[in-house]
Scaffold this motif. Structure first.
Motif, mmCIF file in Angstrom:
data_model
loop_
_atom_site.group_PDB
_atom_site.id
_atom_site.type_symbol
_atom_site.label_atom_id
_atom_site.label_comp_id
_atom_site.label_asym_id
_atom_site.label_seq_id
_atom_site.Cartn_x
_atom_site.Cartn_y
_atom_site.Cartn_z
ATOM 1 N N PRO A 1 0.820 -1.400 0.043
ATOM 2 C CA PRO A 1 0.210 0.073 -0.001
ATOM 3 C C PRO A 1 0.845 1.178 -0.079
ATOM 4 C CG PRO A 1 -0.704 -1.575 1.521
ATOM 5 C CD PRO A 1 0.438 -2.122 1.213
ATOM 6 N N ASP B 1 -0.068 5.442 -0.584
ATOM 7 C CA ASP B 1 -0.971 5.504 0.430
ATOM 8 C C ASP B 1 0.049 6.275 1.611
ATOM 9 O OD1 ASP B 1 -2.006 5.418 2.844
ATOM 10 O OD2 ASP B 1 -3.167 3.386 2.424
ATOM 11 N N MET C 1 0.080 5.143 5.231
ATOM 12 C CA MET C 1 0.851 4.198 5.240
ATOM 13 C C MET C 1 2.266 4.246 5.271
ATOM 14 S SD MET C 1 0.337 0.681 6.209
ATOM 15 C CE MET C 1 -1.274 -0.060 5.649
ATOM 16 N N THR D 1 -6.642 0.226 6.556
ATOM 17 C CA THR D 1 -6.041 -0.517 5.368
ATOM 18 C C THR D 1 -5.679 -1.959 5.581
ATOM 19 O OG1 THR D 1 -5.256 1.767 4.687
ATOM 20 C CG2 THR D 1 -4.572 -0.253 3.674
#
Lengths: 300, 419
Positions: B85, B91, B94, B253
């Motif tokens: 991710p 992301d 993340m 996530t």
């Protein structure tokens, strides 16, 4: 500033305590070097030893057997004979399950006495099946028992041996005469070969073998029946210290019914060749593609 | 910039941070150190007394050590579920915490290597496994592949963690060319470590329980359960104990990934169970032993049903709407699946491979106290590495551990932050 120095002192104290605790935790290792020499630690693989290296190693191993077991033994590096391919066949019609073969193996190959170790396991199976799941190895009654048949299992010296493939360090390999051997001084004891073998043919030295000096078979070879170190794999070698000198395997000599046939498969006049050509033979778990050199056959 | 001076400074400061903290930190580290030493002691006894001090035998020749090895390789591979991710899907949230996954990979691989090494009958000969030094049976032996992929994964992740932390320590932005290619490599490599580990088992024709093509996919999927589950729990602990302001987004996530992988894992187990039991025959003996018990031998039955119950409860929790709002529920699900995979890809996978034996003898195995001590010791050692890695990362990312700063900042004491 004072706080910092107090902290430093505490850290030093903690580190000292930690180091002391670590030394204490490792203390059992102090007993280790008794069985461990620098020469052994640095010894190269069997195939990398020169003739001189080998002689030194053999003399060292003989000395170690004397020191640790009190037995005077001769350890040779018995090499394969050219133009010889060993094969073994077992007549299931006459095997009575007496386990004399397992016992002879135990004595011949200097197995640990306490565990009554042997390279041979004899299965007792109800008649009407050769399904191993129907068998048992710990039968304890007079043999042969009515309605039962017997199947000794030992290393099949496979031509496509899974144990050899999986070994990460080539500590086990197939010799030119077909025997699968282990360099007991190279094996790291990961036991991957034991997991890979479909015939339960391999044994691990969970402890240092214990054998009284007077019971040790002094006629030994590097790749076969010398007393094994703790923590390494071992297996049946078709008694190569005997068979490569023209003698028969100990298990065969011990068999009272003559169920066992051993010899050079390349020799057209050998008994093994006659069995393979004239009897209906089968190998165990043929579907696995291991191509064993150990055959079973029936008389009728 | 003179790296010859700044890198030793980095290491020195790292050691400083690693040995400095509040009482909770010292207590935690003392506990872990004590447990690790208990493990060291048990291992030392085993080396001298022989592997016979364990409960293993010629029938069940791998036990709790290899079970934990298998699981920790999965844990290391599972860390990639943060990396993908962060770097593939960009992301941002993340990306800010991805170092946690990379540090987990390092700690888990170290544990995996320790678990293999304590399983060796002759640790004094471990050098025989070193390519170049010993006789490396590559490419035939899958174990040599495992040495390559595990060693490689450790080096890649050490480089990534080390580079990112060091450049932050210098107060610089990491240069993409020095870490991005390695991050991409680590993604593929993560899959390889657990695939090769599965091949160790599935390549053995004589062990029908393992000799199944679905084993590698099963390994990968359960790695993507245990990895994210551990990281969710770790992030929860880090933001509470170390007071690091981690938002909920990366947790959501990871939970989104878990929601899928937990179900996939159950599906794969189900596929295996169907094939084993519907076709029947002696091939089914190991699965029968595991799930139902065989001829009165049923030591693993409670284990595997516990694992399946934990997986199922976790799946239900993760699918419920409430778990998305109340993270404590998700925490429970993570803990359950983590333990579930530990059983299912540990004892539940290794031991039935040996029961019944290849000659169909039924000899059972339960780890003894010495094995538990070694295993607890290695887990403690892994947690020490992980804790220290996180602590150093937290200090660096918070700017409290930085090169060429004034010696003491009055309003920011050096030992702030606890664990």
């Amino acid at each position: 500033m004072e706080d910092t120095s107090r902290r430093t002192t505490l850290k030093a104290l903690g580190a000292t305590l930690g180091a002391a605790a670590f030394a204490r935790a490792m203390a059992p290792l102090a007993a280790w070097p008794e069985d461990l020499s620098i020469d052994e630690l640095l010894q190269r693989h069997y195939k990398e030893l020169s003739r001189d290296d080998m002689v030194r190693v053999l003399r060292r191993l003989e000395q170690e057997t004397l020191d640790q077991y009190g037995a005077v033994v001769t350890i040779d590096d018995v090499r394969p004979i050219p133009e010889v391919q060993f094969g073994y066949a077992l007549n299931l019609s006459v095997c009575v399950g007496c386990r004399k073969c397992a016992e002879a193996c135990h004595v011949e190959n200097n197995h640990d006495r306490a565990t009554n170790q042997s390279y041979i396991r004899v299965l007792e199976i109800k008649n009407g099946s050769v399904d191993l799941a129907m068998g048992t190895v710990d039968y304890d009654h007079a043999v042969p028992k009515k309605g039962r048949s017997y199947m000794p299992v030992q290393c099949h010296q496979c031509d496509n041996a899974p144990c050899v493939s999986v070994c990460p360090i080539e500590a086990t390999w197939k010799e030119p005469d077909g025997i699968v051997v282990v360099d007991y001084n190279w094996c790291i004891g990961c036991r991957y070969c034991e997991a890979a073998c479909p015939y339960h043919a391999r044994r691990f030295n969970w402890h240092k073998p214990e054998i009284p000096a007077e019971e040790i078979n002094p006629d030994q070879a590097y790749l076969s029946n010398r007393v094994r170190p703790q923590g390494v794999m071992e297996k049946c070698t078709f008694c190569l210290h005997r068979t490569r000198k023209g003698r028969l395997p100990a298990c065969l000599e011990a068999c009272p019914t003559g169920a066992r046939v051993f010899g050079n498969m390349l020799d057209p006049n050998s008994e093994i060749r006659w069995v393979l050509e004239n009897k209906r033979t089968f190998v165990l778990k043929e579907d696995l593609g291991t191509r064993p050199r150990f055959f079973y056959f029936f008389d009728k | 910039m003179n790296h010859a001076r700044s890198y030793p400074a980095f290491l020195r400061d790292a050691v400083g941070v690693a040995t400095d903290g509040g009482w909770p930190f010292y207590t935690w580290m003392t506990l872990l150190t004590a447990l690790a030493l208990v493990g060291v002691n048990a291992w030392a006894q085993q080396v001298v007394g022989g592997m016979g001090l364990t409960a293993m035998s010629d029938h069940v020749s791998w036990g709790l050590y290899i079970a934990n090895f298998t699981f920790t390789v999965g844990l290391a591979a599972g860390a990639v579920m943060m990396v993908i991710p962060a770097y593939i899907y960009k992301d941002k949230a993340m990306h800010d915490v991805v170092i946690v996954g990379e540090l987990l990979a390092v700690a888990a691989i170290l544990m995996a290597l320790l678990f293999v090494n304590v399983d060796l009958g002759r640790p004094d000969r471990a050098w025989h496994l070193m390519p170049g030094l010993g006789r490396f049976h590559w490419p035939v032996s899958m174990l040599t592949w495992d040495v390559v992929v595990l060693g490689g994964y450790l080096l890649i992740n050490l480089h990534i963690c080390g580079y990112l932390l060091y450049t932050r320590f210098l107060g610089r932005r990491p240069e993409k060319r020095w870490y991005l290619p390695f991050v991409m490599l680590s993604i593929a490599w993560a899959v390889s470590i657990h695939t090769v580990t599965a091949f160790l088992f599935s390549g053995l024709g004589g062990r029908p329980f393992w000799n199944t093509a679905i084993l590698a996919p099963r390994f990968i999927v359960s790695a993507f359960v245990s990895g994210p589950a551990f990281i969710v729990l770790a992030l929860q602990v880090i933001r509470r104990v170390a007071k690091v302001p981690i938002p909920d987004a990366p947790l959501h996530t990871l939970l989104g990934i878990l929601r899928v992988t937990v179900l996939l894992n159950l599906f794969f187990v189900g596929s295996e169970v169907f094939t084993e039991f519907y076709s029947g025959g002696s091939h089914t003996a190991s699965a029968s032993y595991l799930f139902l018990g065989l001829h009165g031998h049923n030591a693993l039955v409670p284990w595997i049903w516990t694992a399946l119950a934990f997986h199922s409860v976790a799946a239900v929790i993760l699918l419920s709407a409430r778990a998305k709002e109340q993270l404590w529920l998700a925490d429970i699900a993570c803990a359950l699946t983590f333990v579930g995979v530990w059983i299912e890809k540990g004892m539940g996978l290794i031991i039935p491979g040996f029961v019944p034996s290849t000659l169909h003898e039924l000899v059972e195995y339960m780890p003894n106290e010495l094995e538990w001590r070694v295993v607890v010791g290695i887990w403690a050692a892994g947690l020490i590495v992980f804790t220290l890695g996180i602590k150093i990362a937290v200090e660096i990312f918070a700017g409290r551990m930085r090169h060429q700063l004034p010696e003491v900042e009055p309003d920011e004491p050096q030992h702030a932050g606890g664990a």
